[in-house]
Design an enzyme around this catalytic site. Sequence first.
Site, PDB file in Angstrom:
ATOM      1  N   ASP A  67       0.842  -1.186   0.000  1.00 30.85           N
ATOM      2  CA  ASP A  67       0.000   0.000   0.000  1.00 30.85           C
ATOM      3  C   ASP A  67       0.884   1.245   0.000  1.00 30.85           C
ATOM      4  O   ASP A  67       2.038   1.203   0.421  1.00 30.85           O
ATOM      5  CB  ASP A  67      -0.956   0.003   1.193  1.00 30.85           C
ATOM      6  CG  ASP A  67      -0.360  -0.634   2.450  1.00 30.85           C
ATOM      7  OD1 ASP A  67       0.871  -0.762   2.535  1.00 30.85           O
ATOM      8  OD2 ASP A  67      -1.138  -1.019   3.333  1.00 30.85           O
ATOM      9  N   CYS A  92       1.210   4.665   9.459  1.00 30.10           N
ATOM     10  CA  CYS A  92       0.853   3.248   9.462  1.00 30.10           C
ATOM     11  C   CYS A  92       1.935   2.394   8.799  1.00 30.10           C
ATOM     12  O   CYS A  92       1.748   1.209   8.563  1.00 30.10           O
ATOM     13  CB  CYS A  92      -0.491   3.034   8.762  1.00 30.10           C
ATOM     14  SG  CYS A  92      -1.325   1.510   9.253  1.00 30.10           S
ATOM     15  N   HIS A  94       3.370   2.678   5.729  1.00 32.08           N
ATOM     16  CA  HIS A  94       3.340   2.388   4.292  1.00 32.08           C
ATOM     17  C   HIS A  94       4.626   2.831   3.592  1.00 32.08           C
ATOM     18  O   HIS A  94       4.954   2.309   2.522  1.00 32.08           O
ATOM     19  CB  HIS A  94       2.123   3.043   3.634  1.00 32.08           C
ATOM     20  CG  HIS A  94       0.813   2.513   4.137  1.00 32.08           C
ATOM     21  ND1 HIS A  94      -0.393   2.885   3.599  1.00 32.08           N
ATOM     22  CD2 HIS A  94       0.524   1.630   5.121  1.00 32.08           C
ATOM     23  CE1 HIS A  94      -1.378   2.265   4.243  1.00 32.08           C
ATOM     24  NE2 HIS A  94      -0.838   1.502   5.179  1.00 32.08           N
ATOM     25  N   GLU A 126      -5.965   3.119   3.345  1.00 33.71           N
ATOM     26  CA  GLU A 126      -6.569   3.723   4.534  1.00 33.71           C
ATOM     27  C   GLU A 126      -7.982   4.222   4.260  1.00 33.71           C
ATOM     28  O   GLU A 126      -8.707   4.559   5.177  1.00 33.71           O
ATOM     29  CB  GLU A 126      -5.693   4.876   5.047  1.00 33.71           C
ATOM     30  CG  GLU A 126      -4.293   4.470   5.495  1.00 33.71           C
ATOM     31  CD  GLU A 126      -4.300   3.595   6.742  1.00 33.71           C
ATOM     32  OE1 GLU A 126      -5.352   3.480   7.384  1.00 33.71           O
ATOM     33  OE2 GLU A 126      -3.239   3.039   7.077  1.00 33.71           O
ATOM     34  N   HIS A 152       2.615  -6.239   6.948  1.00 33.67           N
ATOM     35  CA  HIS A 152       2.276  -4.998   7.639  1.00 33.67           C
ATOM     36  C   HIS A 152       3.185  -4.867   8.848  1.00 33.67           C
ATOM     37  O   HIS A 152       3.390  -5.833   9.590  1.00 33.67           O
ATOM     38  CB  HIS A 152       0.817  -5.010   8.096  1.00 33.67           C
ATOM     39  CG  HIS A 152       0.278  -3.633   8.345  1.00 33.67           C
ATOM     40  ND1 HIS A 152       0.778  -2.800   9.325  1.00 33.67           N
ATOM     41  CD2 HIS A 152      -0.711  -2.926   7.719  1.00 33.67           C
ATOM     42  CE1 HIS A 152       0.114  -1.650   9.294  1.00 33.67           C
ATOM     43  NE2 HIS A 152      -0.788  -1.708   8.332  1.00 33.67           N
ATOM     44  N   HIS A 345      -0.868   4.371  13.611  1.00 38.23           N
ATOM     45  CA  HIS A 345      -1.719   5.565  13.533  1.00 38.23           C
ATOM     46  C   HIS A 345      -1.407   6.576  14.640  1.00 38.23           C
ATOM     47  O   HIS A 345      -2.214   7.459  14.919  1.00 38.23           O
ATOM     48  CB  HIS A 345      -3.214   5.207  13.540  1.00 38.23           C
ATOM     49  CG  HIS A 345      -3.655   4.438  12.339  1.00 38.23           C
ATOM     50  ND1 HIS A 345      -4.947   4.455  11.877  1.00 38.23           N
ATOM     51  CD2 HIS A 345      -2.983   3.626  11.484  1.00 38.23           C
ATOM     52  CE1 HIS A 345      -5.051   3.688  10.800  1.00 38.23           C
ATOM     53  NE2 HIS A 345      -3.860   3.170  10.560  1.00 38.23           N
TER      54      HIS A 345
END
Length: 374
Positions: A67, A92, A94, A126, A152, A345
């Site tokens: 992402d 996050c 990415h 997101e 992730h 976040h």
Amino acid sequence: MNSLIQIRRDLHQIPELGFQEYKTQAYILNYLHSMPQDRLTIKKWKTGLFVKVHGMNPKKTIGYRTDIDGLPITEETGLSFSSTHEAKMHACGHDFHMSIALGVLTHFVHNPIDDDLLFIFQPAEEGPGGAEPMLQTKEMQEWMPDMIFALHIAPEYPVGAVAVKEGLFFANTSELFIDLKGKGGHAAMPHQTNDMVIAACALVSQLQTIIARNVNPLDSAVITIGKITGGTVQNIIAETARLEGTIRTLTPESMAKVKHRIEAIVAGIETGFECEANIDYGSMYYQVYNHEELTREFMSFLKEDPEVKLIECREAMTGEDFGYMLKEIPGFMFWLGVNTPYGLHHAKLNPNEDAIGAAVRIMTNYITFKGNHK
């Protein structure tokens, strides 16, 4: 590997929201064009990219998805390479995800394997969601992978650790927006109004009964109302109110049941408080369900690597639109440990960059194992 850290820092400075990743796309394209092009085919889709690395004797296509979007968060890390985009941040991870993907891609451009590889640089994870529409594109249909992988970052695990499990990995998720409209008026004359602040408070309390009394205690679900707005000034009774939140469940069936109960409760609020209500579920993400056989094979592969700490974790209530891809294509997602005290976040998230090289090594080794014919 220092070049990948620099890439991560460059990308960290230019976070962009979903379907606005123009600088990010341009940066990735510029990097891709700096490499030998004889084994590369690149196709744009909105602000995303499909990049095919052609194999020497392909019998299948292996997919790898990253992402690329950021979040509407004002960064508070104090890093020398902090975000240069006001009120936006890669909070996050990415920027890590993209750097790892580019590291893996670079390896296979210079060290081709038998099978074709498809790297998917996906926008809008997101929100509002890029995975599902990317699946429907002619590029994806033409280059449909036979298997697909993603990762992730996870702040709570040691640097370079892999945490994964077979089956359900991430939850079904849905946004939740509820607008209430009643009748405003003077604060000294409440009997002449329908107060939407009172209605909103009653609604929040009633929504929590869904989890307590309508969801099987052996199942899991979450309804969180993260934001409430209503009214204008202190001496006017609020004519409108808005609730914003999220729903998380471990099965699609539970999601449907929770929404049915939300709608019934909101209908009751309309009657009880003589108001109008509107429900919008916004973006909805399908669960991330790891293919059992492929995940089991991946875990067995890592157990043979003394440099990798493998953790068999539990499912999480986090959401990821990669679930749509796994719904159609066998594959898996895993957590990559980055050992940082602040969670995803968070405005102070600062993952350990050593995890980038560790992830590139893990995925190049595994994809080589999967993509060379024996």
